[in-house]
Design a protein around this motif. Structure first.
Motif, mmCIF file in Angstrom:
data_model
loop_
_atom_site.group_PDB
_atom_site.id
_atom_site.type_symbol
_atom_site.label_atom_id
_atom_site.label_comp_id
_atom_site.label_asym_id
_atom_site.label_seq_id
_atom_site.Cartn_x
_atom_site.Cartn_y
_atom_site.Cartn_z
ATOM 1 N N THR A 294 -4.251 -0.312 -1.712
ATOM 2 C CA THR A 294 -2.986 0.386 -1.474
ATOM 3 C C THR A 294 -3.149 1.384 -0.338
ATOM 4 O OG1 THR A 294 -3.413 2.233 -2.986
ATOM 5 C CG2 THR A 294 -2.487 0.217 -3.939
ATOM 6 N N GLY A 295 -2.019 1.907 0.150
ATOM 7 C CA GLY A 295 -2.058 2.898 1.208
ATOM 8 C C GLY A 295 -2.643 4.221 0.774
ATOM 9 N N ARG B 151 3.409 3.633 -1.583
ATOM 10 C CA ARG B 151 2.057 3.464 -1.051
ATOM 11 C C ARG B 151 0.971 3.492 -2.127
ATOM 12 N NH1 ARG B 151 0.053 7.121 2.112
ATOM 13 N NH2 ARG B 151 -1.189 5.687 3.412
ATOM 14 N N TYR B 152 1.341 3.728 -3.381
ATOM 15 C CA TYR B 152 0.358 3.769 -4.461
ATOM 16 C C TYR B 152 0.483 2.581 -5.403
ATOM 17 C CZ TYR B 152 4.615 5.879 -6.296
ATOM 18 O OH TYR B 152 5.920 6.118 -6.613
ATOM 19 N N THR C 19 8.549 0.180 -0.996
ATOM 20 C CA THR C 19 7.141 -0.062 -0.665
ATOM 21 C C THR C 19 6.330 1.210 -0.916
ATOM 22 O OG1 THR C 19 7.632 0.477 1.651
ATOM 23 C CG2 THR C 19 7.638 -1.855 1.037
#
Length: 378
Positions: free
Chosen positions: A251-252, A58-59, A56
């Motif tokens: 995205t994060g 984050r980008y 997963t």
């Protein structure tokens, strides 16, 4: 031979503008001496075999969860349709890109694999690559993430080359809130082990850095030196990509700062001075509008460019037209030629680096200089 010491490389961001310009000049000299003034690219089709993944990052916007309603596993017919269309457009590389081991996380991935008669994504990938070889003239390049020795050995007979981005060797990125938190396949040691295993198997390999995801400058330099040390031992790393992080909505890391133009140029030049000159240096042209500046930093290759399929990892960033890329090169005094997924130096040693059937296929596709035959853009 490395022309930049590790300690000196650590200090490059603090060098004066004049010193940094001198660094870029040195990188260009190494590039021109080793590779000449002609840049290369590979004409490919992009096959996103599955967009499910147990990691997963984050980008990432490529990966889709079952809850999104967009999770997918390509069928053999979908793979074949893409390949046939690509062949008709002159493509010679079939780039398989996929999430890592989604069946270990999602029941949907297990169900979709079962519908095709498989238990694991890698077994399915192997047979889809074989389908490409059996049904077209294209040669697979496989990007399947972190793999062990036996997995790489299983895939070697159906791929001309393989790849996996090292990205960064800093453990910091595995911490909570960082880019690779909760990503078991992104641990630095797991990525290094993959590079080493590929070297033991003599697989022509692509790796590289993703810059701007939370690493510091020193970790970039350490990563480049680690890549070079492995290449010095095994000689199998045919190209290194320096890729700039681009923030994506949803995205994060949507609000994270992207690398500056100068940051990218300095990293490219450092890579050219650190890496063995025989390693091709590549930067993607679709992630930066001013990509012609990369020529100033010593790149000799643009990577895979598709006239058919989009960049599924960065779908918002369209490929430049190959004709436009040729014009960009010409304005800077460079030529542009098409290469194959395996570079000439490795094509010239087929018994060491290539399965016999792959070597035969590549020989039929190559010109006398090891680049792609029937050049359209010189």
């Amino acid at each position: 031979m490395t022309t930049l010491s590790q300690d000196d490389a650590y200090q490059l961001p603090f060098a004066s503008p004049e010193q940094q310009q001198q660094l870029l000049k040195q990188a260009r000299v190494i590039r021109d001496t080793q590779w000449g003034t002609t840049l290369t690219y590979s004409r490919k089709v992009f096959i996103p075999l599955t967009n499910m993944c147990r990691d997963t990052c984050r980008y990432c916007t490529f990966v889709k969860t079952p809850d999104s309603g967009q999770a997918h596993l390509m069928t053999p017919n979908e793979v074949l349709s893409t390949v046939v269309k690509g062949q008709a457009m002159g493509c010679k590389e079939a780039l398989f890109s996929l999430g890592e081991r989604p069946e270990k996380r999602y029941q949907l991935a297990r169900d979709k694999l079962s519908q095709q008669g498989y238990r694991t994504t890698l077994d399915y990938l192997r047979d889809m690559a074989q389908l490409v070889l059996d049904s077209s003239l294209l040669v697979p390049h496989i990007n399947a993430g972190a793999l062990n020795y036996d997995e790489l050995k299983m895939l070697r007979p159906v791929a001309g080359s393989m790849g996996m981005m090292l990205e960064s060797l800093t453990d910091k990125l595995m911490q909570r809130g960082q880019a690779h938190h909760g990503c078991p396949d992104k641990t630095p040691q797991r990525r290094l082990d993959t590079l080493i295993a590929a070297g033991k198997l003599d697989i022509p390999f692509t790796t590289g850095l993703l810059i701007g995801i939370g690493e510091d400058w020193q970790s970039r330099i350490d990563s480049l030196y680690a890549i070079n040390r492995i290449h010095q031992q095994y000689g199998h790393i045919q190209e290194v990509i320096i890729q700039n992080f681009r923030a994506k909505p949803g995205t994060g890391m949507a609000n994270a700062c992207e690398p500056t133009r100068q940051d990218m140029l300095l990293t490219l030049a450092a890579a050219r001075l650190i890496l063995d000159p025989s390693i091709s240096l590549q930067a993607p042209p679709n992630l930066e509008q001013d990509h012609q500046d990369y020529l100033e930093a010593g790149i000799n290759d643009w990577g895979g460019i598709s006239p058919l399929t989009r960049d599924f990892i960065n779908p918002e960033r369209a490929w430049p037209q190959i004709e436009q890329l040729a014009q960009t090169c010409a304005r800077a005094g460079h030529g542009l030629k098409e290469r194959l997924t395996v570079y000439p130096a490795y094509l010239n040693q087929p018994s060491q680096y290539l399965d016999r059937d792959i070597a035969t296929r590549l020989s039929a596709l190559s010109a006398h200089n090891g680049l792609a035959a029937q050049q359209c853009h010189l």
